[in-house]
Design an enzyme around this catalytic site. Structure first.
Site, PDB file in Angstrom:
ATOM      1  CB  ALA A 277      -0.934  -0.016   1.205  1.00 35.09           C
TER       2      ALA A 277
ATOM      3  CB  THR B 139      -1.071   4.825  -4.670  1.00 35.98           C
ATOM      4  OG1 THR B 139      -0.008   4.393  -5.518  1.00 35.98           O
ATOM      5  CG2 THR B 139      -1.768   6.012  -5.312  1.00 35.98           C
TER       6      THR B 139
ATOM      7  CB  SER C 235       4.702   8.967  -9.386  1.00 35.79           C
ATOM      8  OG  SER C 235       3.940   8.233 -10.329  1.00 35.79           O
TER       9      SER C 235
ATOM     10  CB  THR D  22      -2.353  -4.421  -7.332  1.00 36.72           C
ATOM     11  OG1 THR D  22      -2.322  -3.368  -8.295  1.00 36.72           O
ATOM     12  CG2 THR D  22      -2.520  -5.745  -8.060  1.00 36.72           C
TER      13      THR D  22
ATOM     14  CD  GLU E  33       6.648  -1.395  -8.102  1.00 35.17           C
ATOM     15  OE1 GLU E  33       5.587  -0.820  -8.424  1.00 35.17           O
ATOM     16  OE2 GLU E  33       7.167  -1.274  -6.974  1.00 35.17           O
TER      17      GLU E  33
ATOM     18  NE  ARG F 244     -12.342  -9.519 -41.346  1.00 36.55           N
ATOM     19  CZ  ARG F 244     -13.068  -8.767 -40.536  1.00 36.55           C
ATOM     20  NH1 ARG F 244     -13.283  -7.486 -40.837  1.00 36.55           N
ATOM     21  NH2 ARG F 244     -13.587  -9.266 -39.448  1.00 36.55           N
TER      22      ARG F 244
ATOM     23  CG  LEU G 142      -2.748  -3.009 -38.251  1.00 37.85           C
ATOM     24  CD1 LEU G 142      -1.473  -3.833 -38.144  1.00 37.85           C
ATOM     25  CD2 LEU G 142      -2.882  -2.427 -39.665  1.00 37.85           C
TER      26      LEU G 142
ATOM     27  N   GLY H 155       3.633   1.922 -10.836  1.00 39.38           N
ATOM     28  CA  GLY H 155       5.071   1.689 -10.684  1.00 39.38           C
ATOM     29  C   GLY H 155       5.885   2.940 -10.936  1.00 39.38           C
TER      30      GLY H 155
END
Length: 380
Positions: free
Chosen positions: A127, A129, A135, A161, A245, A271, A340, A366
């Protein structure tokens, strides 16, 4: 299928390990992608299966029940999981959270928790953030006040996360707020502590199966023994571990770009437009050639960076440059590959849609690309 056979980074043992990982993913993960997406998190039984097969935290030493393998095995797991379109939640445990415990925590903490992280019985989060500190970790406002043999933690975190699944949270706190960054500490908080609460599982653009949460600490009391390393040394620990990281994020970004390219090649071969395969148009070939050239350079760079990291030589500035380049390249590659596909690329039934939406956040978490450039610039 991801082809890394020509990489000089890996030997026959690594290739055998990769094949084992690949078979496991085909059997246990790929059929459950939609299930995990719909649930907003990876099921705990999958974590346990990862652990049963030795695919969590390969760097844990034998004295804690691990295999003591070098980071190349982490890289293989990262590559194969990302190519299969797993989000970065499982990789976080092996590449990011576990090293903080192994390198800085007490033997008592490690003897209790490392075997559980290895087995998948426990899930970890870190933990950092906060609503007002991203950052720039010097802006952290969560506090840990010492009272006798306990720390009392107050504050909130966001974008964490594994926030819903986590059993333990490595929490970045200010133990001496007046000292700024020099007053930062890392404290392990068990999720069953009184005063700890999980917020909602956040609704994200991508990485749907990665549970990402708000966390709240309201007079959470933990023993002083939960301190990771020394008090007020947390910022130094964070800086020391961020290289791995950021290398890990570089690997997942590069692999996502490769998957996007492979999907675009397959689609444009099948295609047809104006009576011929889309790949026969010069614009398609030039776009794919551009991505292929960047992939070639990217894989060579990652092998170089990973080899340096295994030797303990990868600098924070090199890792920052790596994360910046690979995540930016991956976003351009994924976006071009989606283009594409035409309208099909905007449909969630096509893999490129998932790869594209999952790629975007890697330029942010990160450490954002802007911060990465600042870090590299400071070293000039």
């Amino acid at each position: 299928m991801l082809n890394r056979d020509d990489s000089l980074l890996f030997d026959d043992d690594h290739r055998m390990f990769r094949e084992t990982v690949r078979r496991f993913i085909d059997r246990e993960f790929t059929p459950r992608i939609t299930e995990f997406d719909d649930a907003g998190k990876v099921a705990r039984d999958f974590w346990a299966k990862m652990g049963d097969n030795g695919f969590l935290c390969p760097g844990v030493p034998e004295r804690f029940g691990g295999l003591g393998l070098d980071f190349r095995y982490n890289a293989i797991l990262n590559e194969e999981l990302t190519y299969a379109m797993m989000t970065d939640s499982v990789t976080l445990q092996s590449d990011i959270t576990m090293p903080y415990l192994l390198h800085y925590a007490s033997d008592e903490i490690n003897e209790k928790w490392l075997p559980l992280l290895l087995s998948g019985e426990a899930v970890s989060a870190i933990a950092m953030t906060e609503p007002g500190a991203g950052s720039d970790l010097q802006g952290v406002r969560t506090t840990a006040r010492r009272e006798g043999d306990e720390y009392v933690i107050n504050g909130s975190k966001t974008f964490i996360t594994n926030g819903q699944n986590a059993d333990i949270i490595i929490t970045v706190c200010k133990t001496e707020p007046d000292l700024g960054a020099k007053g930062t500490s890392l404290i392990l908080v068990e999720a069953d502590r009184a005063g700890f609460e999980r917020g909602r599982n956040l609704d994200k653009i991508g990485q749907w199966m990665s549970d990402t949460s708000e966390l709240f600490f309201n007079d959470v009391r933990v023993p002083v023994g939960n301190l990771i390393g020394q008090e007020n040394r947390g910022f130094i620990y964070l800086v020391s571990e961020l290289a791995q990281e950021r290398l890990s994020i570089s690997i997942s970004a590069q692999t996502a770009a490769q998957r996007a390219y492979d999907e675009a090649v397959k689609f444009t071969r099948d295609r047809k437009a104006f009576g011929k395969p889309v790949i026969d148009f010069q614009n398609t070939r030039f776009t794919l050639a551009d991505i292929k050239a960047k992939l070639q350079v990217g894989w060579a760079h990652l092998d170089w960076a990973t080899a340096r990291h295994v030797r303990g030589e990868l600098s924070p500035e090199e890792a920052a440059a790596s994360k910046y380049w690979h995540t930016e390249m991956a976003w351009l590659a994924c976006d071009a590959a989606l283009q594409l596909h035409g309208g099909s690329g905007y449909m969630n039934e096509y893999p490129i849609a998932r790869v594209w939406r999952d790629a975007r956040v890697r330029r942010i978490y990160g450490g954002s690309s802007e911060i990465m450039r600042e870090l590299v610039g400071r070293s000039l």
